[in-house]
Design an enzyme around this catalytic site. Structure first.
Site, PDB file in Angstrom:
ATOM      1  N   TRP A 135       7.218  -0.119  -8.112  1.00  0.00           N
ATOM      2  CA  TRP A 135       8.384  -0.569  -7.341  1.00  0.00           C
ATOM      3  C   TRP A 135       9.580  -0.882  -8.125  1.00  0.00           C
ATOM      4  O   TRP A 135      10.696  -0.177  -7.636  1.00  0.00           O
ATOM      5  CB  TRP A 135       7.894  -2.220  -6.703  1.00  0.00           C
ATOM      6  CG  TRP A 135       9.003  -2.553  -5.808  1.00  0.00           C
ATOM      7  CD1 TRP A 135       8.971  -2.351  -4.352  1.00  0.00           C
ATOM      8  CD2 TRP A 135      10.345  -3.248  -6.332  1.00  0.00           C
ATOM      9  NE1 TRP A 135      10.032  -2.892  -4.005  1.00  0.00           N
ATOM     10  CE2 TRP A 135      10.815  -3.438  -5.136  1.00  0.00           C
ATOM     11  CE3 TRP A 135      10.956  -3.826  -7.413  1.00  0.00           C
ATOM     12  CZ2 TRP A 135      12.232  -4.195  -4.744  1.00  0.00           C
ATOM     13  CZ3 TRP A 135      12.101  -4.368  -7.134  1.00  0.00           C
ATOM     14  CH2 TRP A 135      12.859  -4.639  -6.058  1.00  0.00           C
TER      15      TRP A 135
ATOM     16  N   LYS B 244       0.749  -1.162  -0.021  1.00  0.00           N
ATOM     17  CA  LYS B 244      -0.090   0.153   0.051  1.00  0.00           C
ATOM     18  C   LYS B 244       0.864   1.227  -0.054  1.00  0.00           C
ATOM     19  O   LYS B 244       0.520   2.182  -0.982  1.00  0.00           O
ATOM     20  CB  LYS B 244      -1.006   0.104   1.102  1.00  0.00           C
ATOM     21  CG  LYS B 244      -2.151  -0.833   0.994  1.00  0.00           C
ATOM     22  CD  LYS B 244      -3.061  -0.368   2.188  1.00  0.00           C
ATOM     23  CE  LYS B 244      -2.486  -0.548   3.582  1.00  0.00           C
ATOM     24  NZ  LYS B 244      -1.875  -1.796   3.958  1.00  0.00           N
TER      25      LYS B 244
ATOM     26  N   PHE C 223       4.940  -7.904  -9.515  1.00  0.00           N
ATOM     27  CA  PHE C 223       6.092  -8.602  -8.887  1.00  0.00           C
ATOM     28  C   PHE C 223       6.721  -9.591 -10.356  1.00  0.00           C
ATOM     29  O   PHE C 223       5.798  -9.702 -11.360  1.00  0.00           O
ATOM     30  CB  PHE C 223       5.898  -9.868  -8.056  1.00  0.00           C
ATOM     31  CG  PHE C 223       5.638  -9.234  -6.594  1.00  0.00           C
ATOM     32  CD1 PHE C 223       6.670  -9.736  -5.792  1.00  0.00           C
ATOM     33  CD2 PHE C 223       4.733  -8.479  -6.205  1.00  0.00           C
ATOM     34  CE1 PHE C 223       6.586  -9.203  -4.336  1.00  0.00           C
ATOM     35  CE2 PHE C 223       4.617  -8.114  -4.991  1.00  0.00           C
ATOM     36  CZ  PHE C 223       5.598  -8.346  -4.090  1.00  0.00           C
TER      37      PHE C 223
ATOM     38  N   THR D  20       4.068   1.769  -0.686  1.00  0.00           N
ATOM     39  CA  THR D  20       4.624   1.736  -1.973  1.00  0.00           C
ATOM     40  C   THR D  20       3.849   2.266  -3.021  1.00  0.00           C
ATOM     41  O   THR D  20       4.270   3.009  -4.049  1.00  0.00           O
ATOM     42  CB  THR D  20       5.167   0.195  -2.370  1.00  0.00           C
ATOM     43  OG1 THR D  20       6.047  -0.226  -1.298  1.00  0.00           O
ATOM     44  CG2 THR D  20       6.326   0.423  -3.806  1.00  0.00           C
TER      45      THR D  20
ATOM     46  N   PHE E 128      -3.663  -1.890   6.516  1.00  0.00           N
ATOM     47  CA  PHE E 128      -4.181  -2.992   6.437  1.00  0.00           C
ATOM     48  C   PHE E 128      -5.317  -3.218   5.338  1.00  0.00           C
ATOM     49  O   PHE E 128      -5.041  -2.392   4.453  1.00  0.00           O
ATOM     50  CB  PHE E 128      -4.505  -3.976   7.644  1.00  0.00           C
ATOM     51  CG  PHE E 128      -3.389  -3.900   8.698  1.00  0.00           C
ATOM     52  CD1 PHE E 128      -2.234  -4.735   8.291  1.00  0.00           C
ATOM     53  CD2 PHE E 128      -3.432  -3.649   9.948  1.00  0.00           C
ATOM     54  CE1 PHE E 128      -1.248  -4.935   9.040  1.00  0.00           C
ATOM     55  CE2 PHE E 128      -2.369  -3.674  10.929  1.00  0.00           C
ATOM     56  CZ  PHE E 128      -1.356  -4.232  10.604  1.00  0.00           C
TER      57      PHE E 128
ATOM     58  N   ARG F   5       1.391   7.415   7.114  1.00  0.00           N
ATOM     59  CA  ARG F   5       1.719   7.381   8.532  1.00  0.00           C
ATOM     60  C   ARG F   5       3.156   7.325   8.771  1.00  0.00           C
ATOM     61  O   ARG F   5       3.804   6.730   7.975  1.00  0.00           O
ATOM     62  CB  ARG F   5       0.797   5.934   8.878  1.00  0.00           C
ATOM     63  CG  ARG F   5      -0.845   6.142   9.014  1.00  0.00           C
ATOM     64  CD  ARG F   5      -1.336   4.929   9.133  1.00  0.00           C
ATOM     65  NE  ARG F   5      -1.012   3.921   8.354  1.00  0.00           N
ATOM     66  CZ  ARG F   5      -1.017   2.524   8.457  1.00  0.00           C
ATOM     67  NH1 ARG F   5      -1.227   2.021   9.835  1.00  0.00           N
ATOM     68  NH2 ARG F   5      -0.550   1.801   7.660  1.00  0.00           N
TER      69      ARG F   5
ATOM     70  N   ALA G  67      -3.959  -0.111  12.219  1.00  0.00           N
ATOM     71  CA  ALA G  67      -5.428  -0.101  11.704  1.00  0.00           C
ATOM     72  C   ALA G  67      -5.994  -1.476  12.320  1.00  0.00           C
ATOM     73  O   ALA G  67      -7.343  -1.706  12.027  1.00  0.00           O
ATOM     74  CB  ALA G  67      -5.576  -0.262  10.266  1.00  0.00           C
TER      75      ALA G  67
END
Length: 559
Positions: A413, A73, A385, A75, A304, A96, A276
């Site tokens: 990423w 999240k 990925f 990233t 989360f 956060r 969370a």
């Protein structure tokens, strides 16, 4: 290269200069913490708050139910923000702050990954600007003042057996969950049972993230209920102990939003960090509102899966701050969905369309919750990925499109903002062309029991909720005076149920509410489901074993 090596190779720009160039923030309203971190003054935030004119559009990034395979999240939030800026859209991201517990425990760092990170990564993950320290000290000052008051005659008639205020520390430490304080005779205070929570579960953390100015902060701190008098019904407030002024003084700087930058030198606000699964899982209201005033687009995350962080973002933060998201980005990975389909972690790199199709039910329920239960438009981001096959990503795209939801493969990423441009365009297509029909999943005036049951049945797929007689009696007692507060569910993040091993989208289960507690200063009621704990423990092999620093001060192993 590892995440930390990529971050250490970043070419950062002086944050004061960057803030002025990108958003016109005057240098006198920034308190520098070195060259690359700064705090924004509350006076500047207050000035922004009183400015008229159209605010930016709010984009919420959330995810499927977490797995050991990872989702990404933070990233994705960083990558999407960088991509929007690449497309010429004035964008700011809000994140956060990481907790030291997960950083040294199982998760490692939490400043993004690959080429979609916020920097300086080591500072952000380790001590940053000291906000968590200040929160912990303010919390523990109140704890100390409670025991001190009892020791010096207990004029407030506090019942030591009904003190609700634990102590906190920013580290996973299961040995501190249940302790005894006051041992060693009368000189050391009153002997009683106590315990520790992790800082991110502190009500002070929640208050800091929901407060909009110092007056609001101090008033909320004063409203904290620390326990009850010996009559068993009369609450004792932090203001009764005259603790809230000193607590607010300790938080004088912590309440100011922190400004850093991404690897692509775009501004990010990183402020506050409640978990969370045991708290409300959102960054501060001041961070989000600052971004909405300064930028055309504000991209923020909630912790989360969407059943936890997004639910609380929408039910608690949006209610409190009168926010309205324009779109939701649901992050998923092929690997994680195969895990939800029953494949073990060691085999997730192998193509398996059957497992992917089976695990898709998890994403499907999150899509339904966002688009149907909340009426918000969504884009699914497949965080790519290397091992993902074309057949697997094609399957996910087709299944999402069958549900009427756009699905995009994003490579942020590996490629940074350039790898997320298609995702950014899909998001822009929604937020610039559609008016979201946002609605809450429950009416705030619904009874407490019914609000909890609505969350469990509508969002978790449960058949209902249960609780023992003691918890039911406490809910009835709270209903009389606090029935109009929202609910903050404390539940495992790993499943829609209270059983962490229940993958996919379990249905028909009963959610047991094992405890209920009022966080009056924060302005919500915490319902603890199953055996959820507010003080995590370290894993068998904690990340701390891999973290090191060399003679030149270079940190390794953080992630």
């Amino acid at each position: 290269m590892s995440d930390i090596e990529i971050a250490q190779a970043a070419k950062m720009q002086p944050i004061i200069q960057l803030a002025e160039e990108k958003f016109g923030i005057p240098a006198e309203h920034l308190d520098p913490y070195g060259h690359y971190k700064a705090k924004l003054s509350l006076e500047y935030f207050d000035d922004l708050s009183h400015q008229h004119g159209e605010e930016g559009k709010l984009i919420l990034v959330t995810a499927i139910s977490p797995t050991p395979a990872g989702e990404g999240k933070t990233t994705t939030t960083v990558g999407l923000g960088d991509a929007l800026n690449r497309l010429g859209k004035k964008t700011m991201i809000c994140l956060r702050e990481p907790s030291l517990g997960p950083c040294f425990g199982m998760k490692g760092g939490a400043a993004g990954g690959g080429y979609s990170q916020v920097v300086p990564m080591e500072d952000i993950n380790l001590h940053f600007t000291g906000d968590f320290h200040a929160i912990g000290v303010a919390h523990n000052l109140l704890a100390a003042m409670i025991d001190n008051h009892i020791n010096h005659g207990n004029a407030l008639d506090i019942d030591p057996r009904r003190i609700k205020w634990k102590r906190v520390v920013d580290m996973n430490d299961r040995a501190l969950r249940e302790i005894t304080v006051g041992q060693g005779g009368p000189a050391n205070g009153y002997l009683r049972e106590d315990g520790f929570d992790i800082v991110v579960a502190s009500e002070v953390m929640a208050i800091l993230c929901l407060a909009t100015n110092r007056a609001d902060l101090k008033e909320r701190l004063g409203r904290i209920i620390i326990g009850y008098k010996t009559d068993r019904v009369t609450p004792v407030y932090a203001s009764d102990l005259k603790a809230h002024g000193a607590m607010a003084a300790l938080l004088k700087d912590a309440i100011k939003p922190n400004i850093v930058q991404t690897l692509e030198n775009n501004l990010a606000i990183v402020h506050g960090g409640p978990f969370a699964n045991i708290a409300h899982g959102c960054n501060s209201v001041t961070a989000t509102k600052t971004a909405l005033k300064l930028a055309d687009y504000a991209v923020t995350e909630a912790g989360f899966g969407a059943d936890l962080g997004a639910e609380k973002f929408l039910s608690i933060k949006c209610r409190s701050a009168k926010l309205k998201p324009s779109a939701v980005v649901l992050v998923a990975t092929v690997r994680a969905l195969k895990y939800h389909g029953g494949i073990e972690k060691d085999h997730l790199n192998q193509e398996n369309l059957a497992a992917l199709e089976k695990g898709f039910v998890n994403l499907e329920r999150h899509i339904h919750n966002v688009t149907v239960n909340y009426g918000l438009p969504a884009v699914v981001c497949i965080n790519h990925f290397t091992y993902d096959s074309d057949d697997e990503t094609d399957l996910l795209i087709k299944k999402c499109e069958a549900l009427g939801v756009k699905c995009v493969v994003s490579k942020h990423w590996a490629e940074g903002g350039a790898g997320a441009e298609e995702l950014a365009e899909a998001v822009l297509n929604i937020v610039d062309n559609r008016e979201p029909g946002f609605e809450y999943v429950y009416d705030i005036n619904t009874p407490i029991w019914d609000k909890i049951e609505t969350i469990a049945t509508k969002l978790y797929g449960a058949s209902g909720i249960s609780a023992n007689a003691k918890v039911k009696a406490e809910i009835e007692r709270l209903q009389e005076h606090y029935g109009d507060l929202p609910i903050c569910m404390a539940k495992t993040q790993m499943s829609f149920s209270t059983e962490p091993s229940a993958k996919g989208a379990p249905s028909g289960h009963t959610v047991e509410i094992t405890d209920i507690k009022l966080e009056n200063g924060a302005g919500f009621i915490v319902a603890i489901a199953g055996n959820m704990m507010t003080m995590p423990g370290l894993p068998k092999v904690p990340t701390a074993e891999k973290i090191d620093i060399d003679d030149l001060g270079v940190i390794t192993g953080l992630f």
